[in-house]
Design a protein around this motif. Sequence first.
Motif, short mmCIF file in Angstrom:
data_model
loop_
_atom_site.label_atom_id
_atom_site.label_comp_id
_atom_site.label_asym_id
_atom_site.label_seq_id
_atom_site.Cartn_x
_atom_site.Cartn_y
_atom_site.Cartn_z
N GLY A 81 5.07 -3.58 0.07
CA GLY A 81 4.00 -2.92 -0.70
C GLY A 81 3.58 -1.60 -0.05
N GLY A 82 4.19 -1.23 1.05
CA GLY A 82 3.89 -0.02 1.80
C GLY A 82 3.94 -0.39 3.28
N PRO A 83 3.77 0.52 4.21
CA PRO A 83 3.77 1.96 3.98
C PRO A 83 5.21 2.44 3.79
CG PRO A 83 3.53 1.49 6.33
CD PRO A 83 3.61 0.16 5.63
N GLY A 84 5.35 3.60 3.18
CA GLY A 84 6.69 4.12 2.95
C GLY A 84 6.67 5.21 1.90
N LEU A 85 7.86 5.63 1.48
CA LEU A 85 7.98 6.65 0.44
C LEU A 85 7.53 6.02 -0.87
CD1 LEU A 85 11.45 8.06 1.51
CD2 LEU A 85 9.18 8.96 2.06
N ILE A 86 6.49 6.57 -1.46
CA ILE A 86 5.77 5.85 -2.50
C ILE A 86 6.62 5.58 -3.76
CG2 ILE A 86 4.65 7.83 -3.60
CD1 ILE A 86 3.06 4.43 -2.74
N GLY A 87 7.51 6.50 -4.10
CA GLY A 87 8.36 6.29 -5.28
C GLY A 87 9.22 5.04 -5.13
N GLY A 92 10.20 -1.23 -6.00
CA GLY A 92 10.30 -2.61 -5.51
C GLY A 92 9.14 -3.47 -5.95
N VAL A 93 7.94 -2.91 -5.89
CA VAL A 93 6.73 -3.66 -6.26
C VAL A 93 6.75 -4.01 -7.75
CG1 VAL A 93 4.23 -3.41 -6.56
CG2 VAL A 93 5.26 -2.88 -4.36
N MET A 94 7.13 -3.04 -8.58
CA MET A 94 7.17 -3.30 -10.03
C MET A 94 8.19 -4.39 -10.35
SD MET A 94 5.01 -1.32 -11.50
CE MET A 94 5.46 -1.01 -13.19
N GLU A 95 9.32 -4.34 -9.69
CA GLU A 95 10.38 -5.33 -9.90
C GLU A 95 9.87 -6.73 -9.52
OE1 GLU A 95 13.71 -4.13 -10.56
OE2 GLU A 95 14.72 -6.08 -10.55
N ALA A 96 9.26 -6.82 -8.36
CA ALA A 96 8.77 -8.12 -7.87
C ALA A 96 7.67 -8.65 -8.79
CB ALA A 96 8.25 -7.98 -6.44
N LYS A 97 6.79 -7.77 -9.23
CA LYS A 97 5.71 -8.20 -10.13
C LYS A 97 6.28 -8.71 -11.45
CE LYS A 97 1.95 -5.10 -8.70
NZ LYS A 97 1.18 -3.91 -9.11
N ALA A 98 7.30 -8.02 -11.95
CA ALA A 98 7.91 -8.42 -13.23
C ALA A 98 8.53 -9.81 -13.11
CB ALA A 98 8.96 -7.39 -13.65
N ILE A 99 9.25 -10.05 -12.00
CA ILE A 99 9.88 -11.36 -11.81
C ILE A 99 8.79 -12.43 -11.67
CG2 ILE A 99 11.33 -12.77 -10.27
CD1 ILE A 99 12.75 -10.08 -9.47
N ALA A 100 7.76 -12.13 -10.88
CA ALA A 100 6.66 -13.09 -10.65
C ALA A 100 5.98 -13.43 -11.97
CB ALA A 100 5.67 -12.52 -9.65
N LEU A 101 5.74 -12.41 -12.78
CA LEU A 101 5.05 -12.61 -14.06
C LEU A 101 5.91 -13.42 -15.03
CD1 LEU A 101 2.41 -11.75 -15.50
CD2 LEU A 101 3.65 -9.79 -16.42
N ALA A 102 7.19 -13.05 -15.12
CA ALA A 102 8.09 -13.73 -16.05
C ALA A 102 8.32 -15.19 -15.67
CB ALA A 102 9.44 -12.99 -16.11
N ARG A 103 8.33 -15.46 -14.36
CA ARG A 103 8.65 -16.81 -13.88
C ARG A 103 7.42 -17.60 -13.43
NH1 ARG A 103 13.88 -18.71 -14.87
NH2 ARG A 103 14.88 -16.83 -15.64
N GLY A 104 6.25 -17.00 -13.52
CA GLY A 104 5.04 -17.69 -13.09
C GLY A 104 5.03 -17.99 -11.60
N LEU A 105 5.54 -17.03 -10.81
CA LEU A 105 5.63 -17.24 -9.35
C LEU A 105 4.57 -16.44 -8.62
CD1 LEU A 105 9.51 -16.82 -8.90
CD2 LEU A 105 8.21 -18.98 -8.80
N PRO A 106 4.17 -16.89 -7.41
CA PRO A 106 3.28 -16.05 -6.60
C PRO A 106 3.98 -14.75 -6.23
CG PRO A 106 3.47 -18.27 -5.65
CD PRO A 106 4.48 -18.17 -6.76
N ALA A 321 -2.58 -10.25 -5.90
CA ALA A 321 -2.79 -10.15 -7.34
C ALA A 321 -1.78 -9.16 -7.93
CB ALA A 321 -4.21 -9.69 -7.64
N LEU A 322 -1.50 -9.30 -9.22
CA LEU A 322 -0.51 -8.43 -9.86
C LEU A 322 -1.04 -7.01 -10.07
CD1 LEU A 322 1.24 -10.83 -12.39
CD2 LEU A 322 2.08 -10.00 -10.19
N ASP A 323 -2.32 -6.78 -9.74
CA ASP A 323 -2.80 -5.39 -9.84
C ASP A 323 -2.73 -4.69 -8.48
OD1 ASP A 323 -4.84 -6.61 -8.48
OD2 ASP A 323 -6.45 -5.93 -9.83
N PHE A 324 -2.02 -5.28 -7.52
CA PHE A 324 -1.84 -4.64 -6.21
C PHE A 324 -1.27 -3.22 -6.38
CE2 PHE A 324 1.03 -3.28 -2.88
CZ PHE A 324 0.26 -3.40 -1.74
N ALA A 325 -1.89 -2.26 -5.74
CA ALA A 325 -1.41 -0.88 -5.83
C ALA A 325 -0.60 -0.52 -4.58
CB ALA A 325 -2.59 0.07 -5.97
N PRO A 326 0.65 -0.04 -4.74
CA PRO A 326 1.48 0.35 -3.60
C PRO A 326 0.74 1.33 -2.68
CG PRO A 326 2.78 0.39 -5.59
CD PRO A 326 1.37 0.12 -6.02
#
Length: 346
Positions: A81-87, A92-106, A321-326
């Motif tokens: 989720g950071g620190p690093g090059l923000i783009g 990575g964060v969007m991808e992980a959130k999408a998988i978590a949301l689709a599969r109901g995972l933490p 939470a899924l609203d975590f900001a990078p």
Amino acid sequence: MLVLGIETSCDETAAAVVSDDAPRIRSNLVLSQLAEHRPYGGVVPEIAARAHLDHLDKLIERALDEAGVGFGDLDAVAATGGPGLIGGVMVGVMEAKAIALARGLPFLAVNHLEGHALSARLLEEVAFPFLLLLVSGGHCQLLLVEGVGSYRRLGTTIDDAAGEAFDKGAKLLGLGYPGGPAVERAAAAGDAGRVPLPRPMLGRPGCDFSFSGLKTALARRVEQGGDAVADLAAALQAAIVDCLIDRTRSALRRCRAAHPVRTLVVAGGVAANRALREALVALAAEAGVAFVAPPAWLCTDNGAMIAWAGIERLKLGLADALDFAPRPRWPLDPDAAPAIGAGVKA
Ligand code: KG4
Ligand code: ZN
């Protein structure tokens, strides 16, 4: 417990499946973007972000395949989720959130530095508290690691990180990018004693680092001409290692006076350096503490360390939470005073 780990904070696209049961690492794929960035002599953030976007889906699919599992077998998804090059972090964060949301995972947003910090506990039993020398391309810190999420920064660089010193030195020597492994290779044929270079901060009180003076001295020496590249590389490596050892010795003294630290751990990309590892073995023996270094492939950026930090946090009931900001910046010790200098990342 089975966790997918995603790492996209710099120039490696990485995905891994890690379990808390043996064998812990079920798959660990790292796709280097070296070829994309090499023409520019360093990492170009926009190119990195686009390359992560191009490759991440497929890499995750392959990581699951190699582990012999599907999304349905996972207990959580962790991403840097950071620190690093923000783009890149956003990808990575969007991808992980999408998988978590689709599969109901933490979903776990892992601090990249915590990924490095806990990597020593992935393959070995290392009890808290321990003293950590964290040396990577963006960071150079000494931390007292009291537990998951609990860090006290004892020292940091006031200008360049140790990996940056290797990378900038390699550029001056025409050794290309990334600099650390290239300097190590060239140094093997050189004699450090032929080129005198300064050791900034050596013997100073405290545990802070500085490498910009070393870089300037190397640049002068290169300008003068007459030295063999191998000797210059050996001298650069020896100077960086001496600085790291001196500051770590100072931290060991300081924290052993106040805390029951029995282990010295090194982590981050520069921890792959053999001269540094040998010098740390000797330092730990001198100080009477155990020394733990993850294997070199676990020191440079990878997804396994992110998945493992996710497991460590999940075991404590922590998730995000899924609203975590990078976060482009994310210090491990939020109470540490900001260090002086322009190149300081956290
Ligand atoms: O941890 P890492 O893969 O990425 C960051 O989080 O920065 O560290 C990359 C850094 C680069 O500066 C690279 O030159 C350095 O680690 N590095 C090394 C070696 N392998 C990688 N430095 C010295 N010797 C090495 N063998
Ligand atoms: Zn790293």
